[in-house]
Design an enzyme around this catalytic site. Structure first.
Site, PDB file in Angstrom:
ATOM      1  N   CYS A  73       0.680  -0.875  -0.004  1.00 30.15           N
ATOM      2  CA  CYS A  73      -0.251   0.255   0.385  1.00 30.15           C
ATOM      3  C   CYS A  73       1.154   1.233   0.000  1.00 30.15           C
ATOM      4  CB  CYS A  73      -0.739  -0.168   1.466  1.00 30.15           C
ATOM      5  SG  CYS A  73      -1.956   1.432   1.135  1.00 30.15           S
ATOM      6  N   ASP A  88     -10.351  -2.649  -6.174  1.00 27.75           N
ATOM      7  CA  ASP A  88      -9.225  -2.248  -6.038  1.00 27.75           C
ATOM      8  C   ASP A  88      -9.370  -0.804  -6.146  1.00 27.75           C
ATOM      9  OD1 ASP A  88      -7.047  -0.335  -4.469  1.00 27.75           O
ATOM     10  OD2 ASP A  88      -5.890  -1.720  -4.736  1.00 27.75           O
ATOM     11  N   HIS A 143      -8.116  -4.814  -2.193  1.00 24.89           N
ATOM     12  CA  HIS A 143      -7.088  -3.818  -1.838  1.00 24.89           C
ATOM     13  C   HIS A 143      -6.208  -4.674  -0.383  1.00 24.89           C
ATOM     14  CE1 HIS A 143      -4.167   0.236  -1.427  1.00 24.89           C
ATOM     15  NE2 HIS A 143      -4.000  -0.664  -0.129  1.00 24.89           N
TER      16      HIS A 143
END
Length: 246
Positions: A132, A179, A212
């Protein structure tokens, strides 16, 4: 789960209950988690945190996974003592919070980490992975540090830097199909541009039906349908690092 007011779906997933195998140390002005294999090695991997910080058990689990495959791993506090994000925080303040933790301004800490690995651990071959926010950091570092032999960026992408396609060493980008922060159009653009500009090996892989954070924020035993994708992505990471850190 993330909602429309949430600009980053990093709260999707699970916090692992995990007893880390390494130790916390102080390196100059930053703290770091360090894990070392039983046998001596001159190979190391820097593990870059997501927004939940360097102490997140999930990230330490991934560091220890790498250590089990023979690497010294180090997960530094790239927030340098600043508070990590909490799922209970007000997501409307996230953009402001993020401005004080810019993923493309980590050189001071990175130089300290590299010095430690080279001088204290006698490391000669170094790679980097990140999740991330740390995936963005990884992308950035692979543009700036030629001594990094390989990088693996998980669901992180630089959007606003002109030379973001000039990778210095082989980089694997792993994305999730579902995502909302990184739409597939951006992934396709990254791949198109890298094909034109990158002079080193790269790979972009999108995992179907995944969200994600799936590689380090999902538990295989809770989400059995996701298990093959989680395991495949981790295997891809290990094979990429093994191929280029040798």
């Amino acid at each position: 789960m993330a909602n429309e007011a949430c600009p980053c779906p990093c709260d999707i997933g699970d916090k692992f209950e995990y007893g880390a195998k390494g130790q916390e140390i102080q390196i100059e002005h930053i703290k770091a988690y360090v894990s070392k294999p039983h046998s001596s090695t001159d190979k190391a991997v820097i593990v870059v945190q997501d927004i939940f910080g360097w102490q997140l058990p999930n990230t330490r689990f991934m560091a220890d996974l790498l250590t089990a495959h023979g690497y010294i791993t180090i997960c530094p506090d790239f927030f340098v003592g600043q508070e990590s994000w909490k799922p209970s925080n007000d997501w409307s303040t996230f953009t402001e919070w993020l401005q004080t933790r810019q993923a493309t301004k980590v050189e001071k800490e990175m130089n300290v980490v590299l010095k430690y690995l080279k001088e204290q651990c006698h490391v000669k071959k170094i790679g980097v992975i990140g999740f991330c926010w740390g995936g963005v950091v990884t992308h950035h570092l692979m543009l700036k540090y030629p001594e990094l032999k390989a990088g693996v960026s998980f669901y992180g992408i630089i959007r606003d830097v002109e030379d973001r396609y000039n990778l210095l060493n082989p980089t694997l980008f792993i994305f999730a199909e579902i995502d909302h922060v990184i739409p597939l159009e951006q992934v396709s653009l990254l791949e198109q541009k890298l094909k034109v500009h990158s002079k080193v090996d790269f790979q972009i892989k999108v995992f179907p039906k995944q969200t994600h954070g799936f590689v380090h924020r999902k538990k295989e035993d809770i989400n059995p349908e996701d298990k093959p994708f989680i395991e495949e992505a981790r295997k891809d990471m290990l094979e990429w690092l093994q191929k280029y850190i040798n």
